[in-house]
Design a protein around this motif. Sequence first.
Motif, PDB file in Angstrom:
ATOM      1  N   SER A  89      -9.353  -7.052  -3.026  1.00 36.64           N
ATOM      2  CA  SER A  89      -8.202  -7.106  -3.627  1.00 36.64           C
ATOM      3  C   SER A  89      -8.032  -8.061  -4.757  1.00 36.64           C
ATOM      4  N   LEU A 103      -1.718  -6.477  -6.156  1.00 38.25           N
ATOM      5  CA  LEU A 103      -2.924  -6.859  -5.752  1.00 38.25           C
ATOM      6  C   LEU A 103      -3.010  -8.142  -5.153  1.00 38.25           C
ATOM      7  N   ASP A 117       0.824  -1.099   0.009  1.00 35.83           N
ATOM      8  CA  ASP A 117      -0.049   0.096  -0.002  1.00 35.83           C
ATOM      9  C   ASP A 117       0.809   1.245  -0.007  1.00 35.83           C
ATOM     10  N   LYS A 129      -1.086  -8.440  -1.813  1.00 36.21           N
ATOM     11  CA  LYS A 129      -2.113  -7.785  -0.888  1.00 36.21           C
ATOM     12  C   LYS A 129      -3.057  -8.913  -0.367  1.00 36.21           C
ATOM     13  N   ALA A 130      -3.665  -9.302  -1.519  1.00 38.04           N
ATOM     14  CA  ALA A 130      -4.948 -10.242  -1.080  1.00 38.04           C
ATOM     15  C   ALA A 130      -4.459 -11.246  -0.335  1.00 38.04           C
TER      16      ALA A 130
END
Length: 325
Positions: free
Chosen positions: A192, A163, A146, A166-167
């Motif tokens: 995400s 992404l 982020d 992150k997920a």
Amino acid sequence: FSFFFFKQKTAYEMQRGLVGSEMCIRDRYQRRVHGIHNPRMDIPVSTPEEGIFLAKVAEQAERYEDMLVFLKPVLQKKGELNMDERNLVSVAYKNLSGNKRTAWRALTAIEENPKYDKYHEKTKTYKVKIEEELKKICKEAIAAVDDNLLKNASTAEGKVFYLKMKADYYRYTGEVCSGTELEEVSKKAEESYSSAKTQAESLPPTDPVRIGLILNYSVFKYEIGKNPKGACEMAKAAFDSAINGLQDLEEDKYKDSTAILQLLKDNLTLWSSELNEGEEGEQKPQSLNILHSHLFFPEGRVQFCLLYTSPSPRDQRGSRMPSSA
């Protein structure tokens, strides 16, 4: 005999004249101010190039906490990371979290074994400690994405990669959560993964980053979302789209894509068999499954291949663990 009760100084402490509580205070200060995993690391890294070299050395030595310390200048630099840098960051966080996840599963198996009931409270306390360590690593990985990595990503592939990353760490957090906390991280993971899937539409179906995303997204649907049918449909659609386009893939991406497709096929076989077992109400014997697929090589030569899937290791609940990238 009083000298037996004195704490012997380490070489590190002798060099800095620190011992006992002074050492603890220094460690806590560095963790708070610098936010590093290994506060005793005393190898200055002045440039991203030095950090990359030392991170590769640490990877060879399987010192993944040190990898992140060395990669700090890379994570803080302006501009997009190249593929080599991106993969090093991913490897460091993946192995750190992987060790904690493996430890948590082992402790859960021991905790649920009636033979060790008298140690239940101690085991539970130890497991909570592992959970907190895993959550901390996941939180740091998500923050890295982020705060810098995703913002600087300019290509569709880079955005999908971060992404997905992150997920994934929201998913890993969800593995050790329950109740409201599980609902919150599941929602964030879904958001995400969904955003990554939308971005991935611009990538070829055979792209390893796109296939890896679908592999992990389907595992999330199956394990966390408790949606086996949705997981199977998503995995099958991705597999069918990719398998027909492998003949056009470059050699360097071909191996990555076929390896991920193998994992996707393994999961499909596992999930389909478990769904069938649930519908029929009977347990089928486990045996080696041989699945036929046409795999196309980049040079245009078609070879009839066998994708072998054997029973996967079972987790503490008795179900086989799905594969993820």
